[in-house]
Design an enzyme around this catalytic site. Structure first.
Site, short mmCIF file in Angstrom:
data_model
loop_
_atom_site.label_atom_id
_atom_site.label_comp_id
_atom_site.label_asym_id
_atom_site.label_seq_id
_atom_site.Cartn_x
_atom_site.Cartn_y
_atom_site.Cartn_z
N LYS A 252 0.86 -1.19 0.00
CA LYS A 252 0.00 0.00 0.00
C LYS A 252 0.89 1.23 0.00
O LYS A 252 1.61 1.49 0.96
CB LYS A 252 -0.91 -0.01 1.23
CG LYS A 252 -1.91 1.13 1.20
CD LYS A 252 -2.90 1.01 2.35
CE LYS A 252 -4.02 2.00 2.20
NZ LYS A 252 -3.57 3.39 2.06
N ARG A 417 -17.43 0.70 -1.34
CA ARG A 417 -16.45 0.21 -0.38
C ARG A 417 -16.86 -1.20 0.03
O ARG A 417 -17.83 -1.37 0.75
CB ARG A 417 -16.44 1.16 0.84
CG ARG A 417 -15.27 0.99 1.76
CD ARG A 417 -15.31 1.99 2.88
NE ARG A 417 -15.16 3.38 2.46
CZ ARG A 417 -14.00 3.92 2.10
NH1 ARG A 417 -12.91 3.22 2.09
NH2 ARG A 417 -13.96 5.19 1.74
N LYS A 423 -7.87 -2.82 3.56
CA LYS A 423 -6.59 -2.16 3.84
C LYS A 423 -6.14 -2.48 5.26
O LYS A 423 -6.96 -2.66 6.17
CB LYS A 423 -6.70 -0.65 3.63
CG LYS A 423 -7.81 0.03 4.39
CD LYS A 423 -8.04 1.43 3.85
CE LYS A 423 -9.23 2.11 4.49
NZ LYS A 423 -9.65 3.33 3.82
P1 ATP Z 1 -10.28 5.60 0.64
O1 ATP Z 1 -9.53 5.85 -0.63
O2 ATP Z 1 -10.50 4.14 0.93
O3 ATP Z 1 -11.51 6.44 0.81
P2 ATP Z 1 -8.31 7.10 2.01
O4 ATP Z 1 -8.33 8.09 0.90
O5 ATP Z 1 -8.37 7.61 3.40
O6 ATP Z 1 -9.43 6.02 1.86
P3 ATP Z 1 -6.62 4.96 2.61
O7 ATP Z 1 -7.58 4.58 3.66
O8 ATP Z 1 -5.25 5.24 3.07
O9 ATP Z 1 -7.06 6.20 1.78
O10 ATP Z 1 -6.56 3.74 1.57
C1 ATP Z 1 -7.11 3.61 0.30
C2 ATP Z 1 -6.18 4.15 -0.78
O11 ATP Z 1 -4.94 3.46 -0.83
C3 ATP Z 1 -6.67 3.95 -2.19
O12 ATP Z 1 -7.68 4.85 -2.53
C4 ATP Z 1 -5.41 4.15 -3.01
O13 ATP Z 1 -5.22 5.53 -3.27
C5 ATP Z 1 -4.29 3.73 -2.07
N1 ATP Z 1 -3.49 2.59 -2.50
C6 ATP Z 1 -2.16 2.46 -2.29
N2 ATP Z 1 -1.69 1.32 -2.76
C7 ATP Z 1 -2.73 0.65 -3.30
C8 ATP Z 1 -2.86 -0.62 -3.94
N3 ATP Z 1 -1.84 -1.43 -4.13
N4 ATP Z 1 -4.10 -0.98 -4.35
C9 ATP Z 1 -5.16 -0.17 -4.18
N5 ATP Z 1 -5.09 1.05 -3.57
C10 ATP Z 1 -3.89 1.45 -3.14
#
Ligand code: ATP
Length: 588
Positions: A252, A417, A423
């Site tokens: 991630k 979602r 995650k």
């Molecule tokens: P969300 O996008 O779920 O609303 P957020 O913006 O707060 O939440 P996080 O909770 O940190 O972000 O996690 C989701 C995000 O992680 C994804 O939207 C994407 O931008 C990122 N991401 C990083 N690496 C990956 C991966 N390998 N596959 C999918 N997403 C990834």
């Protein structure tokens, strides 16, 4: 259609504080529209003339709007400014001047929706010499023929002060009621909208081709797909259990999510919020043309700035700042980006979203050629918790944020979602394993020291996509500096409304209610049960944040519907209980 109908609807929408009434008022307006103008209503309701991804924004500064008012009603600028000071709203200024004027002129041409929309569209797209004057003229032209009520809204639209707070889901529901006679069809409309994030497009398809047409909507190159989102879990064991003993796990990256479309030589790059950001990423555009072996393709990845010398990744903030501070070209040199591609939705004319992850990943591996800028996200297939843990630990050791577990069999679930993606991040210092993004729905004037600032805290809510409402979860009064409070008050006063917004569910009264618009990120010690808050309501109590503090100012990258959802909050509460092994019965 006469614009009068629209203005009267806006006024009724402004007055209601009931969500069902909101839907029925909107539906009744939509039922008077046809396929040639329904998109105009859809866009104007949100103060726009086009979908956000097009980047076409009306955006006129207040000074220009004052100038247009002064020209339209033949009054001095000074007079307009004076009235503005008195009434605090340029919309009301225009309304007042229009009503003075109406007593003098008997005849004027009634405004149509089409004329208003077209003038705004021309304002949004005007360019070249004399552009400022042209915009002022187009606005004044509308105001000259406007009734007092019409003038109020014609002025509020270009300065972004419509304050109706109508979200996408509410519009889809009202369209379903108006055209298909039942709100249950919102689901079909939502599916189409997840494929093409353009409400106007969806509305037009609905009006032209009915439910059949809506069910046939497929991704379109150049129009962003609404991104798939991830759930969170409290342990790697839980992830494995939910995934059925086997899953993919990817690194991630804490960067910037990009959705990339390519049609031959043309490349579009969209943000997580589906804004067109192509201009900001010339380095990635070029790499797409070089490294992607498909002519027509939609794929996704996380872009992150890195230090070529140390091979280290920079955090999200540095990645976005690179644009602001250094300008696009220089930033590309000093902070080169890497794009870690992680999914593909469309290849050579074929929608591959329904294919399982395993197959999509294979396609992705086939179309991305090895190179400097674009790489595939690092991933393993984990069979069992140990493999998952080893991978997680190796990611964290290398400074990554955590992992993304992905179900091998799941399709790409746009705009939702779901547990297909989970995650799992490094645990933070506070008890809660993650921050919460909340929407400000009102504020409190503040006592003691804060009284002089006029704001002491905000009433904050999470989002419930099922009912498209915002449910309160905390009063947030700490974490802001004095300057931030002052700025926050200024921003909130611009969107203040006289009563609770119809999409807000609250037991508490705010001193000042506002349109649900701004998102802030908060950290809390824990989630507790509380009779005062409505999020996660079980008939007696809801959920509240204990010791919430803001860890961000207003988030520019998140809209109200991107806030933490009620379901996520409940899930976080469950996970926290799991960790704390609390005793006692609970309905969750
Ligand atoms: P969300 O996008 O779920 O609303 P957020 O913006 O707060 O939440 P996080 O909770 O940190 O972000 O996690 C989701 C995000 O992680 C994804 O939207 C994407 O931008 C990122 N991401 C990083 N690496 C990956 C991966 N390998 N596959 C999918 N997403 C990834």
């Amino acid at each position: 259609m006469e614009f009068k109908e629209v203005a009267q609807t806006f006024e009724r929408l402004e007055r209601t504080s009931e969500r069902l009434e909101l839907i029925s008022i909107l539906a009744s307006l939509f039922s008077k529209a046809d396929s040639s103008n329904v998109h105009m209503i859809v866009y104007l309701l949100q103060g726009r003339v086009s979908a956000p991804y097009t980047g076409i924004e009306i955006g006129l500064g207040e000074k220009l709007v004052e100038e247009a008012i002064s020209r339209a009603f033949g009054v001095e600028r000074g007079e307009v400014e004076k009235l503005y000071k008195e009434l605090g709203d340029l919309g009301l200024v225009a309304e007042k001047l229009a009503s003075n004027k109406k007593q003098m002129t008997l005849f004027s041409e009634p405004l149509t929706l089409e004329r208003v929309y077209n003038n705004f569209y021309r304002i949004a797209t005007a360019s070249g010499q004399g552009v400022v004057d042209k915009k002022v003229r187009l606005l004044a032209d509308l105001l000259k023929d406007a009734s007092p009520l019409e003038a109020r809204y014609i002025v509020r639209i270009p300065i972004g002060r419509l304050r109706l707070g109508i979200g996408d889901a509410t519009i889809l529901e009202a369209l379903a009621v108006a055209k298909l006679g039942d709100r249950v069809y919102r689901e079909d409309l939502e599916r189409a909208y997840n494929y093409v994030s353009d409400l106007g497009y969806v509305a037009r398809v609905l009006f032209e081709k009915g439910l059949e047409g809506i069910r046939e909507v497929k991704p379109v190159l150049g129009i962003p797909i609404r991104p798939a989102l991830a759930q969170r879990a409290s342990s790697l064991e839980e992830i494995m259990q939910r995934m059925g003993g086997e899953c993919a796990a990817e690194a991630k990256y804490d960067g910037f999510r990009l959705q990339i479309h390519r049609d031959g030589d043309k490349v579009w790059i969209f943000s997580r919020r589906m804004e067109n950001m192509t201009g900001l990423f010339p380095d990635i555009t070029e790499a797409v043309l070089r490294q992607v072996k498909a002519e027509k393709v939609i794929f996704e990845g996380e872009a992150i700035a890195y230090n070529e010398e140390t091979g280290e990744f920079y955090p999200f903030q540095v990645t976005i700042q690179r644009k602001r501070k250094y300008g696009v070209e220089k930033a590309a040199e000093e902070y080169p980006l890497k794009l870690f591609a992680f999914d593909v939705m469309y290849v050579e004319g074929e929608d591959v979203m329904d294919k399982p992850y395993k197959e999509r990943r294979k396609i992705l591996e086939e179309i991305i050629e090895k190179g400097e800028t674009i790489e595939l996200s690092e991933r393993i297939i984990a069979r069992g918790v140990k493999e998952l843990r080893d991978f997680f630990e190796s990611c964290v050791e290398r400074g990554l944020e955590g992992i993304m577990a992905k179900s091998l069999k799941s399709p790409y679930i746009a705009g939702a979602r779901k547990w297909a993606w989970i995650k799992y991040k490094r645990v933070m210092k506070s008890q809660l394993s993650d921050t919460i993004d909340v929407v400000i729905v009102g504020y409190y004037k503040g006592r003691g020291q804060r009284a002089k600032l006029g704001i002491g805290g905000v009433l904050a809510a999470v989002y419930d996509p099922k009912t498209d409402t915002f449910k309160t979860v905390a009063k947030v009064g700490s974490g802001f500096t004095e300057e931030q409070f002052v700025e926050l008050k200024r921003l909130l006063d611009e969107i203040a409304i006289p009563h609770k917004h119809p999409r807000v569910v609250s037991k508490l009264e705010a001193d000042v209610w506002v349109e649900p618009k701004y998102v802030i990120t908060v950290l809390a010690d824990e989630i507790t049960r509380s009779p005062n808050h409505t999020a996660g309501w079980d008939g007696e109590r809801g959920l509240a944040l204990r010791f919430p503090r803001a860890v961000s100012f207003v988030r520019e990258d998140k809209g109200p519907e991107d806030a933490t959802t009620e379901e996520e909050l409940i899930e976080m509460y469950r996970q926290q209980k799991h960790v704390k092994v609390e005793e006692g019965e609970d309905s969750y």
